[in-house]
Design an enzyme around this catalytic site. Structure first.
Site, PDB file in Angstrom:
ATOM      1  N   ARG A  51     -64.784  64.137 -12.555  1.00 47.46           N
ATOM      2  CA  ARG A  51     -63.959  63.047 -13.119  1.00 47.46           C
ATOM      3  C   ARG A  51     -63.116  63.644 -14.227  1.00 47.46           C
ATOM      4  NH1 ARG A  51     -65.447  57.035 -15.071  1.00 47.46           N
ATOM      5  NH2 ARG A  51     -65.219  56.821 -12.829  1.00 47.46           N
ATOM      6  N   HIS A 100     -58.853  56.952  -7.334  1.00 54.14           N
ATOM      7  CA  HIS A 100     -60.306  56.764  -7.465  1.00 54.14           C
ATOM      8  C   HIS A 100     -60.888  56.480  -6.077  1.00 54.14           C
ATOM      9  CE1 HIS A 100     -64.067  56.141  -9.277  1.00 54.14           C
ATOM     10  NE2 HIS A 100     -63.859  55.072  -9.999  1.00 54.14           N
ATOM     11  N   GLN A 153     -64.468  54.797  -5.547  1.00 53.50           N
ATOM     12  CA  GLN A 153     -64.502  53.369  -5.833  1.00 53.50           C
ATOM     13  C   GLN A 153     -63.989  52.572  -4.635  1.00 53.50           C
ATOM     14  OE1 GLN A 153     -65.562  51.592  -8.783  1.00 53.50           O
ATOM     15  NE2 GLN A 153     -65.380  49.953  -7.277  1.00 53.50           N
ATOM     16  N   ASP A 200     -57.943  45.307 -12.373  1.00 56.33           N
ATOM     17  CA  ASP A 200     -58.501  46.421 -13.146  1.00 56.33           C
ATOM     18  C   ASP A 200     -57.926  46.311 -14.558  1.00 56.33           C
ATOM     19  OD1 ASP A 200     -59.680  48.844 -13.913  1.00 56.33           O
ATOM     20  OD2 ASP A 200     -58.114  50.078 -13.014  1.00 56.33           O
ATOM     21  N   CYS A 216     -63.365  46.939 -10.324  1.00 55.23           N
ATOM     22  CA  CYS A 216     -64.095  48.212 -10.299  1.00 55.23           C
ATOM     23  C   CYS A 216     -65.032  48.346 -11.496  1.00 55.23           C
ATOM     24  CB  CYS A 216     -63.113  49.368 -10.259  1.00 55.23           C
ATOM     25  SG  CYS A 216     -61.914  49.355 -11.598  1.00 55.23           S
ATOM     26  N   ARG A 249     -71.255  51.507  -4.746  1.00 50.51           N
ATOM     27  CA  ARG A 249     -70.864  52.870  -5.145  1.00 50.51           C
ATOM     28  C   ARG A 249     -71.966  53.851  -4.726  1.00 50.51           C
ATOM     29  NH1 ARG A 249     -67.368  53.759  -9.365  1.00 50.51           N
ATOM     30  NH2 ARG A 249     -67.601  55.912  -8.662  1.00 50.51           N
TER      31      ARG A 249
HETATM   32  N1  NVA Z   1     -58.241  52.358 -14.246  1.00 48.73           N
HETATM   33  C1  NVA Z   1     -59.517  52.557 -14.876  1.00 48.73           C
HETATM   34  C2  NVA Z   1     -60.604  52.612 -13.846  1.00 48.73           C
HETATM   35  C3  NVA Z   1     -61.982  52.777 -14.409  1.00 48.73           C
HETATM   36  C4  NVA Z   1     -63.029  52.882 -13.345  1.00 48.73           C
HETATM   37  C5  NVA Z   1     -59.477  53.839 -15.690  1.00 48.73           C
HETATM   38  O1  NVA Z   1     -58.953  54.840 -15.202  1.00 48.73           O
HETATM   39  O2  NVA Z   1     -59.962  53.833 -16.827  1.00 48.73           O
HETATM   40  N1   CP Z   2     -65.820  51.924 -11.724  1.00 48.41           N
HETATM   41  C1   CP Z   2     -66.185  53.087 -12.306  1.00 48.41           C
HETATM   42  O1   CP Z   2     -65.809  54.168 -11.868  1.00 48.41           O
HETATM   43  O2   CP Z   2     -67.027  52.937 -13.357  1.00 48.41           O
HETATM   44  P1   CP Z   2     -67.446  54.053 -14.420  1.00 48.41           P
HETATM   45  O3   CP Z   2     -66.196  54.382 -15.213  1.00 48.41           O
HETATM   46  O4   CP Z   2     -68.500  53.419 -15.238  1.00 48.41           O
HETATM   47  O5   CP Z   2     -67.930  55.266 -13.687  1.00 48.41           O
END
Ligand code: NVA
Ligand code: CP
Length: 302
Positions: free
Chosen positions: A102, A129, A132, A219, A259, A287
């Site tokens: 990540r 993502h 997800q 989101d 998400c 997930r």
């Molecule tokens: N768009 C959000 C998704 C988190 C799972 C982010 O990138 O923070």
């Molecule tokens: N939805 C998601 O990826 O959650 P986290 O940021 O908690 O991993």
């Protein structure tokens, strides 16, 4: 399938293979049927951003598959002190059987895959993502029975989620409408691809996305790394919210997806969130199952 870098790399058949295996692994887990398909294998999990779901579901999933997972925060490994991604890839490939990462830049994930020699899984970048959205598609099929005859609407930022949702829904044949403010649109190349299929609509009108929708998704307005833009974004996204009034335009059996984490009072009201909490938390649970399927398909015969 050698890696999961983005959904655009997968064929519809490969996505369905993941979803079918995810359903099977979920069934086996609920029935208490062990499935140690990755016994003796180790997954490295590199994080340069925060996570609750991704970290815990990958780590637990690996354990349930008979293997183990290592949490590698960039604060602890040399990557965070400037060791190049290509050296990190070549070193970790000699210890591990797969890497989940990540991070910010999609190119870092792609570089890890090209310099390393083990499967790489994208656990979120600024661009997409995929894990997800595999869980989201699994949940949609679980609630709706199939992907046929559905209409999907997304309300909010044209961010990593919107990018992956466009690709995932359209690959499953679901018409997708994204409502976002001008200036916050999804990736231009993904939009161009989506439009070429005839299944994508981009609008700034939230009602257009909500009208007769079978699934409504949202989101956060400010993603990880955009904390400095929070105030500007609050203004830009005013009205881009899932609430009871918007839901009344949707299909009567509309399901709401998020998400997570959610910001109540911003992209979704507390009332709309709680009314659809079962679906949202099933989505979060999925997930685990979807990622276990990805890991088995990528790592079992490595
Ligand atoms: N768009 C959000 C998704 C988190 C799972 C982010 O990138 O923070
Ligand atoms: N939805 C998601 O990826 O959650 P986290 O940021 O908690 O991993």
């Amino acid at each position: 399938m050698k890696h999961l870098l983005k959904l655009g790399d997968l064929s519809p058949e490969e996505i369905l293979e993941i979803l079918d295996l995810a359903d099977q692994l979920k069934y086996e887990l609920k029935k208490g049927i062990p499935h140690p398909r990755l016994q003796g294998k180790t997954l490295g999990m590199i994080f340069t951003k925060s996570s609750t779901r991704t970290r815990v579901s990958f780590e637990t999933g690996m354990y349930q598959l008979g293997g183990q997972a290592l949490f590698l925060s960039d604060k602890d490994i040399q990557l965070g002190r400037g060791e190049p991604i290509n050296d990190t890839a070549r070193v970790l490939s000699r210890y591990l059987d797969g890497i989940m990462i990540r991070t910010f830049k999609q190119s870092d994930v792609e570089d890890l895959a090209s310099y390393g020699s083990i499967p790489i899984i994208n656990g979120l970048t600024d661009y997409c993502h995929p894990c997800q959205v595999l869980a989201d598609l699994m949940t949609i099929r679980e609630y709706k029975g199939s992907f046929r005859g559905l209409k999907f609407g997304f309300i909010g930022d044209g961010n990593n989620m919107a990018n992956s949702l466009i690709v995932g829904t359209i690959k499953m044949g679901i018409p997708c409408t994204i409502a976002c403010p001008e200036g916050y649109r999804p990736d231009a190349k993904i939009v161009e691809w989506g439009k070429s299929t005839g299944l994508l609509t981009i609008t700034d009108d939230v009602e257009e996305a909500a009208k007769d929708a079978d699934i409504l998704y949202t989101d956060v307005w400010a993603s990880m790394g955009q904390e400095g833009e929070t105030e500007i974004r609050r203004k830009a996204f005013r009205g881009y919210q899932i609430n009871t009034k918007l839901l009344s335009l949707a299909h009567k059996d509309v399901m709401v997806q998020h998400c997570l984490p959610a910001h109540r009072g911003e992209e979704i009201t507390a009332e709309a969130f709680e009314a659809h909490a079962d679906e949202i938390f099933e989505e979060a649970e999925n997930r685990l199952h979807a990622q276990k399927a990805v890991m088995v398909l990528l790592m079992e015969h490595q």
